[in-house]
Design an enzyme around this catalytic site. Sequence first.
Site, PDB file in Angstrom:
ATOM      1  N   ARG A  25      20.310 -10.338 -28.149  1.00 46.27           N
ATOM      2  CA  ARG A  25      20.052 -10.381 -26.704  1.00 46.27           C
ATOM      3  C   ARG A  25      18.598 -10.754 -26.397  1.00 46.27           C
ATOM      4  O   ARG A  25      17.976 -10.179 -25.495  1.00 46.27           O
ATOM      5  CB  ARG A  25      20.341  -9.018 -26.051  1.00 46.27           C
ATOM      6  CG  ARG A  25      21.795  -8.641 -26.008  1.00 46.27           C
ATOM      7  CD  ARG A  25      22.504  -9.357 -24.856  1.00 46.27           C
ATOM      8  NE  ARG A  25      23.898  -8.954 -24.816  1.00 46.27           N
ATOM      9  CZ  ARG A  25      24.376  -8.036 -23.979  1.00 46.27           C
ATOM     10  NH1 ARG A  25      23.607  -7.456 -23.097  1.00 46.27           N
ATOM     11  NH2 ARG A  25      25.641  -7.723 -24.015  1.00 46.27           N
ATOM     12  N   ARG A  29      17.757  -9.980 -19.253  1.00 44.96           N
ATOM     13  CA  ARG A  29      17.142  -9.416 -18.047  1.00 44.96           C
ATOM     14  C   ARG A  29      15.753  -8.824 -18.202  1.00 44.96           C
ATOM     15  O   ARG A  29      15.095  -8.544 -17.214  1.00 44.96           O
ATOM     16  CB  ARG A  29      18.085  -8.355 -17.452  1.00 44.96           C
ATOM     17  CG  ARG A  29      19.311  -8.959 -16.821  1.00 44.96           C
ATOM     18  CD  ARG A  29      20.394  -7.921 -16.628  1.00 44.96           C
ATOM     19  NE  ARG A  29      20.834  -7.470 -17.939  1.00 44.96           N
ATOM     20  CZ  ARG A  29      21.789  -6.570 -18.141  1.00 44.96           C
ATOM     21  NH1 ARG A  29      22.375  -5.992 -17.118  1.00 44.96           N
ATOM     22  NH2 ARG A  29      22.151  -6.234 -19.357  1.00 44.96           N
ATOM     23  N   ARG A  38      18.581 -16.741 -13.076  1.00 42.14           N
ATOM     24  CA  ARG A  38      19.910 -16.198 -12.738  1.00 42.14           C
ATOM     25  C   ARG A  38      20.115 -16.196 -11.235  1.00 42.14           C
ATOM     26  O   ARG A  38      21.192 -16.468 -10.735  1.00 42.14           O
ATOM     27  CB  ARG A  38      20.075 -14.781 -13.298  1.00 42.14           C
ATOM     28  CG  ARG A  38      21.537 -14.327 -13.291  1.00 42.14           C
ATOM     29  CD  ARG A  38      21.716 -12.905 -13.761  1.00 42.14           C
ATOM     30  NE  ARG A  38      21.227 -11.952 -12.781  1.00 42.14           N
ATOM     31  CZ  ARG A  38      21.302 -10.640 -12.906  1.00 42.14           C
ATOM     32  NH1 ARG A  38      21.846 -10.095 -13.985  1.00 42.14           N
ATOM     33  NH2 ARG A  38      20.841  -9.842 -11.971  1.00 42.14           N
ATOM     34  N   ASP A  75      28.599 -15.511 -23.665  1.00 39.50           N
ATOM     35  CA  ASP A  75      29.042 -14.129 -23.812  1.00 39.50           C
ATOM     36  C   ASP A  75      30.321 -14.106 -24.636  1.00 39.50           C
ATOM     37  O   ASP A  75      31.060 -15.095 -24.665  1.00 39.50           O
ATOM     38  CB  ASP A  75      29.299 -13.476 -22.453  1.00 39.50           C
ATOM     39  CG  ASP A  75      29.374 -11.957 -22.599  1.00 39.50           C
ATOM     40  OD1 ASP A  75      28.318 -11.314 -22.714  1.00 39.50           O
ATOM     41  OD2 ASP A  75      30.492 -11.421 -22.662  1.00 39.50           O
ATOM     42  N   TYR A 151      37.915  -4.820 -24.734  1.00 40.80           N
ATOM     43  CA  TYR A 151      37.649  -5.153 -23.320  1.00 40.80           C
ATOM     44  C   TYR A 151      38.899  -5.724 -22.651  1.00 40.80           C
ATOM     45  O   TYR A 151      39.175  -5.447 -21.486  1.00 40.80           O
ATOM     46  CB  TYR A 151      36.502  -6.172 -23.219  1.00 40.80           C
ATOM     47  CG  TYR A 151      35.160  -5.576 -23.580  1.00 40.80           C
ATOM     48  CD1 TYR A 151      34.412  -4.870 -22.636  1.00 40.80           C
ATOM     49  CD2 TYR A 151      34.652  -5.686 -24.871  1.00 40.80           C
ATOM     50  CE1 TYR A 151      33.183  -4.305 -22.971  1.00 40.80           C
ATOM     51  CE2 TYR A 151      33.432  -5.116 -25.214  1.00 40.80           C
ATOM     52  CZ  TYR A 151      32.705  -4.429 -24.269  1.00 40.80           C
ATOM     53  OH  TYR A 151      31.506  -3.858 -24.604  1.00 40.80           O
TER      54      TYR A 151
HETATM   55  O1  CP3 Z   1      21.888 -12.493 -27.769  1.00 35.87           O
HETATM   56  C1  CP3 Z   1      21.708 -13.377 -26.913  1.00 35.87           C
HETATM   57  O2  CP3 Z   1      20.610 -13.567 -26.340  1.00 35.87           O
HETATM   58  C2  CP3 Z   1      22.855 -14.331 -26.612  1.00 35.87           C
HETATM   59  C3  CP3 Z   1      23.703 -14.033 -25.535  1.00 35.87           C
HETATM   60  C4  CP3 Z   1      24.676 -12.855 -25.579  1.00 35.87           C
HETATM   61  C5  CP3 Z   1      25.041 -12.150 -24.406  1.00 35.87           C
HETATM   62  N1  CP3 Z   1      26.031 -11.284 -24.731  1.00 35.87           N
HETATM   63  C6  CP3 Z   1      24.458 -12.373 -23.084  1.00 35.87           C
HETATM   64  C7  CP3 Z   1      24.648 -11.365 -22.032  1.00 35.87           C
HETATM   65  C8  CP3 Z   1      25.428 -12.327 -26.638  1.00 35.87           C
HETATM   66  C9  CP3 Z   1      25.397 -12.674 -28.105  1.00 35.87           C
HETATM   67  C10 CP3 Z   1      26.289 -11.338 -26.072  1.00 35.87           C
HETATM   68  C11 CP3 Z   1      27.279 -10.579 -26.861  1.00 35.87           C
HETATM   69  C12 CP3 Z   1      28.064  -9.537 -26.211  1.00 35.87           C
HETATM   70  N2  CP3 Z   1      28.554  -9.507 -24.933  1.00 35.87           N
HETATM   71  C13 CP3 Z   1      28.550  -8.382 -26.890  1.00 35.87           C
HETATM   72  C14 CP3 Z   1      28.353  -8.054 -28.341  1.00 35.87           C
HETATM   73  C15 CP3 Z   1      26.982  -7.557 -28.643  1.00 35.87           C
HETATM   74  C16 CP3 Z   1      26.597  -6.291 -27.952  1.00 35.87           C
HETATM   75  O3  CP3 Z   1      25.636  -6.370 -27.164  1.00 35.87           O
HETATM   76  O4  CP3 Z   1      27.218  -5.252 -28.180  1.00 35.87           O
HETATM   77  C17 CP3 Z   1      29.294  -7.628 -25.954  1.00 35.87           C
HETATM   78  C18 CP3 Z   1      29.983  -6.314 -26.215  1.00 35.87           C
HETATM   79  C19 CP3 Z   1      29.300  -8.363 -24.736  1.00 35.87           C
HETATM   80  C20 CP3 Z   1      30.010  -8.023 -23.469  1.00 35.87           C
HETATM   81  C21 CP3 Z   1      29.062  -7.795 -22.364  1.00 35.87           C
HETATM   82  N3  CP3 Z   1      28.315  -8.789 -21.774  1.00 35.87           N
HETATM   83  C22 CP3 Z   1      28.781  -6.574 -21.717  1.00 35.87           C
HETATM   84  C23 CP3 Z   1      29.401  -5.239 -22.068  1.00 35.87           C
HETATM   85  C24 CP3 Z   1      27.850  -6.852 -20.727  1.00 35.87           C
HETATM   86  C25 CP3 Z   1      27.349  -5.876 -19.689  1.00 35.87           C
HETATM   87  C26 CP3 Z   1      26.309  -5.003 -20.241  1.00 35.87           C
HETATM   88  C27 CP3 Z   1      24.988  -5.622 -19.983  1.00 35.87           C
HETATM   89  O5  CP3 Z   1      24.144  -5.625 -20.870  1.00 35.87           O
HETATM   90  O6  CP3 Z   1      24.827  -6.093 -18.833  1.00 35.87           O
HETATM   91  C28 CP3 Z   1      27.524  -8.239 -20.794  1.00 35.87           C
HETATM   92  C29 CP3 Z   1      26.564  -8.980 -19.955  1.00 35.87           C
HETATM   93  C30 CP3 Z   1      25.573  -9.872 -20.626  1.00 35.87           C
HETATM   94  N4  CP3 Z   1      25.781 -10.631 -21.740  1.00 35.87           N
HETATM   95  C31 CP3 Z   1      24.257 -10.130 -20.147  1.00 35.87           C
HETATM   96  C32 CP3 Z   1      23.679 -11.070 -21.015  1.00 35.87           C
HETATM   97  C33 CP3 Z   1      22.321 -11.693 -20.902  1.00 35.87           C
HETATM   98  C34 CP3 Z   1      23.648  -9.560 -18.876  1.00 35.87           C
HETATM   99  C35 CP3 Z   1      24.181 -10.335 -17.748  1.00 35.87           C
HETATM  100  C36 CP3 Z   1      23.281 -10.323 -16.533  1.00 35.87           C
HETATM  101  O7  CP3 Z   1      22.402 -11.181 -16.450  1.00 35.87           O
HETATM  102  O8  CP3 Z   1      23.501  -9.469 -15.676  1.00 35.87           O
END
Ligand code: CP3
Length: 346
Positions: A25, A29, A38, A75, A151
Amino acid sequence: MTNDKLFLSALKSNPVNRIPFWYMRQAGRYLPEYMERRKTAGSFLDLCYSPDFAVEVTLQPLKRYQMDAAILFSDILVVPQALGQHLEFRQGEGPVLTPVDTANKINGLSMEGFHEHLAPVYETVNRLGAAIPETTTLIGFAGAPWTVATYMVQGHGSPDQAAARSLAFQEEDVFQGLMDLLVKATSEYLIKQIEKGAEVIQLFDTWAGNLPDDQFRKWAIEPVKKIIENIRVNHPDIPIIGFPRGAGCRYPEYIRATGVTAVSIDTTLPLDWVRDHIQPLCPVQGNLDPLLLVAGGPQMEKRVLEILDCLSGGPFIFNLGHGIVPQTPPEHVARVSEIVREYQIK
Ligand code: CP3
């Protein structure tokens, strides 16, 4: 030393002159420039499906910290969406999907239009190959089927993944059908990313740790093993990093059974155990606690050095034990990056 990129050298267990690093990640944010983009893009999913914006956001952390790897901005939940499941990201609530928790609903998913839906993601990967610095490695990724299914079945995140675990116990055939579809979809999705220029693949199995051991074999090991077999038919040498978060003492079995090239380790594994029992099997990536990256200061710096001192003797990539959280001060990421970059391998 070879002429390989540093990150690829570490993944081949070749000697390196410093420890490569990147952060799960790393785009997101905690970066003001991400929040800015965004806002203009509209939403998180708009960012994911706009190659212009997704490329820009992938590059944002590299500009600040020069990590050794760039990870595609997307994602794990774009895969269920491409299979026809409704997906939204609600502010402060995370992902919301219309649950697929019956045979009928699972049968309603399909691969028709799957690759068309994901075409913007493939285009992003394609453009990133040319956009990242020459010494940086491009990582493509997907969620592992178990985590994605948690999910899909529940419709949102949960602390115990109860809906998917229950479906797997109560209607195993139905759940197996969903997992088979995810294995096929994920394999094809990752193969396309590789064809478009992804040099390494990471499979995120965030919720693997919550499975009892027989279920862990069935739902965390088996599907990942099949995906890796499918990828390796035409791409035998592509490095694949597995992240079975929370797998604990099952990491060695996971490594042997799935055929992953390397593993990402979560924050809970004892470092000396990793050195003695995992590094002899494969390269390791990890595992600073993301909350220590929030805390900063001497405590953070001490732990970064402990991790480096313990694991830099074997094939190692510095990373976190889970993703960067939004409240992380960017200066702390800068400080850790500096420590890792300057660290002398003993
Ligand atoms: O790592 C990176 O920079 C690449 C991008 C990436 C995102 N999600 C961007 C993201 C990667 C590799 C993921 C993987 C992901 N997504 C996982 C597996 C890894 C982990 O973190 O456990 C999971 C379970 C998800 C599903 C997901 N996406 C959730 C549960 C959420 C909400 C929680 C949160 O952190 O907001 C997201 C949103 C998400 N994915 C954001 C980003 C940058 C935030 C979105 C925003 O801008 O509001």
